[in-house]
Design an enzyme around this catalytic site. Structure first.
Site, PDB file in Angstrom:
ATOM      1  N   HIS A   1       0.809  -1.116  -0.069  1.00 47.13           N
ATOM      2  CA  HIS A   1       0.109  -0.121   0.034  1.00 47.13           C
ATOM      3  C   HIS A   1       0.902   1.147  -0.054  1.00 47.13           C
ATOM      4  CE1 HIS A   1      -2.740   3.182   1.319  1.00 47.13           C
ATOM      5  NE2 HIS A   1      -3.514   2.404   0.767  1.00 47.13           N
TER       6      HIS A   1
ATOM      7  N   GLU B   1      -4.515   1.941  -7.096  1.00 46.74           N
ATOM      8  CA  GLU B   1      -4.953   2.944  -6.229  1.00 46.74           C
ATOM      9  C   GLU B   1      -3.805   4.131  -6.390  1.00 46.74           C
ATOM     10  OE1 GLU B   1      -6.621   0.812  -2.520  1.00 46.74           O
ATOM     11  OE2 GLU B   1      -4.816   1.875  -2.033  1.00 46.74           O
TER      12      GLU B   1
HETATM   13  P1  PGA Z   1      -9.639   5.710   1.179  1.00 53.00           P
HETATM   14  O1  PGA Z   1      -8.511   4.383   1.265  1.00 53.00           O
HETATM   15  O2  PGA Z   1     -10.948   5.098   0.509  1.00 53.00           O
HETATM   16  O3  PGA Z   1     -10.050   6.121   2.419  1.00 53.00           O
HETATM   17  O4  PGA Z   1      -9.050   7.064   0.300  1.00 53.00           O
HETATM   18  C1  PGA Z   1      -8.369   3.701   0.153  1.00 53.00           C
HETATM   19  C2  PGA Z   1      -7.084   3.087   0.310  1.00 53.00           C
HETATM   20  O5  PGA Z   1      -5.990   3.479   0.827  1.00 53.00           O
HETATM   21  O6  PGA Z   1      -7.066   1.893  -0.203  1.00 53.00           O
END
Ligand code: PGA
Length: 257
Positions: A96, A168
């Protein structure tokens, strides 16, 4: 057909046993009989075991937000894949953006974690994404290609189709709005192209690519209607089980014809 996916991560927002178990029980309740969609939750790591116990027998799979790149040994402070397997985990979130930026996780570590997870038969949820909005398609493809190919490294290619790629874009995480749905679809197409060029057409067709970054009940429909978007990875806007429910139902409605 690729099975649609709805994942959720609680990061370190919900960290006490009572609150975490209450929350996952509520999720399990709203996710009942939704077995056409693959669902997984990543509770805060410190409460993984009680949350796992609370999810037992439910239709929500669970996993860890991070694991040690090494199976066992002298690695103080790490969480071993052996422990999460013992708890019944099936998924592992890897790489992540917050792990890379705040904890300096490298692509080499991400590769080791991906390899270990696949060797142990679990599903890696491998996060990829560009730092800043990149209008130029070929520049975007180049950045993602480097991330994907380095993370896979020498992974046995026959396992690659089992990975869930979580796209992401870093600039869309933790914001009020998700990335524009057309941009998301275009990027998922590029990601599938990268997998096809580096591996096989069948792998590219089998691999699930999900979108994460400020997904909410209000923007999920637009995002999920695109063919190359196989699901969503929810953060803050899924903490309320009612919102989670709506997101899950939208994914099911759109993807299950
Ligand atoms: P968020 O997080 O929806 O709070 O932006 C998503 C993520 O980091 O996977």
């Amino acid at each position: 057909m690729r099975k649609p996916v709805v994942g959720i991560s609680y990061k370190t927002y919900v960290n006490t046993i009572d609150k975490a178990t209450e929350l996952v029980k509520a999720l399990a309740e709203v996710a009942k009989n939704e077995n056409e969609v693959e669902k997984f939750a990543f509770p805060s790591l410190g409460v993984l075991y009680p949350a796992a116990q609370a999810l037992k027998g439910s239709e929500i799979a669970f996993g860890a937000q991070n694991i040690s790149p090494y199976e066992n040994g002298a690695y103080t402070g790490e969480i071993s894949i052996e422990s999460i397997i013992d708890m019944g985990a099936t998924h592992v979130e890897i790489g992540h953006a917050e792990r890379q930026h705040i904890f300096h996780e490298t692509l080499e570590m991400i590769h080791l974690k991906t390899k270990l997870t696949l060797e142990k038969g679990l599903t890696p949820v491998l996060c990829i994404g560009e730092e800043a909005y990149l209008e130029n398609k070929s520049e975007r493809k180049q950045v993602l290609k480097e991330q994907i190919l380095t993370s896979f490294g020498e992974v046995d290619t026959q396992h690659i189709g089992r990975v869930i790629l979580a796209y992401e874009p870093v600039w869309a995480i933790g914001k009020a709005e998700a990335a524009d749905a057309a941009y998301v679809q275009q990027t998922h197409e590029l990601i599938r192209e990268i997998v096809k060029e580096a591996y096989h057409t069948e792998t590219a067709e089998a691999i699930r690519i999900i979108y994460g970054g400020s997904v909410s009940k209000d923007n999920v429909y637009e995002i999920i209607t695109h063919d190359d978007v196989d699901g969503v990875f929810i953060g803050r806007f899924g903490h309320d089980p009612a919102n989670y429910k709506q997101i899950l139902h939208t994914v099911k409605q759109v993807k299950i014809k």
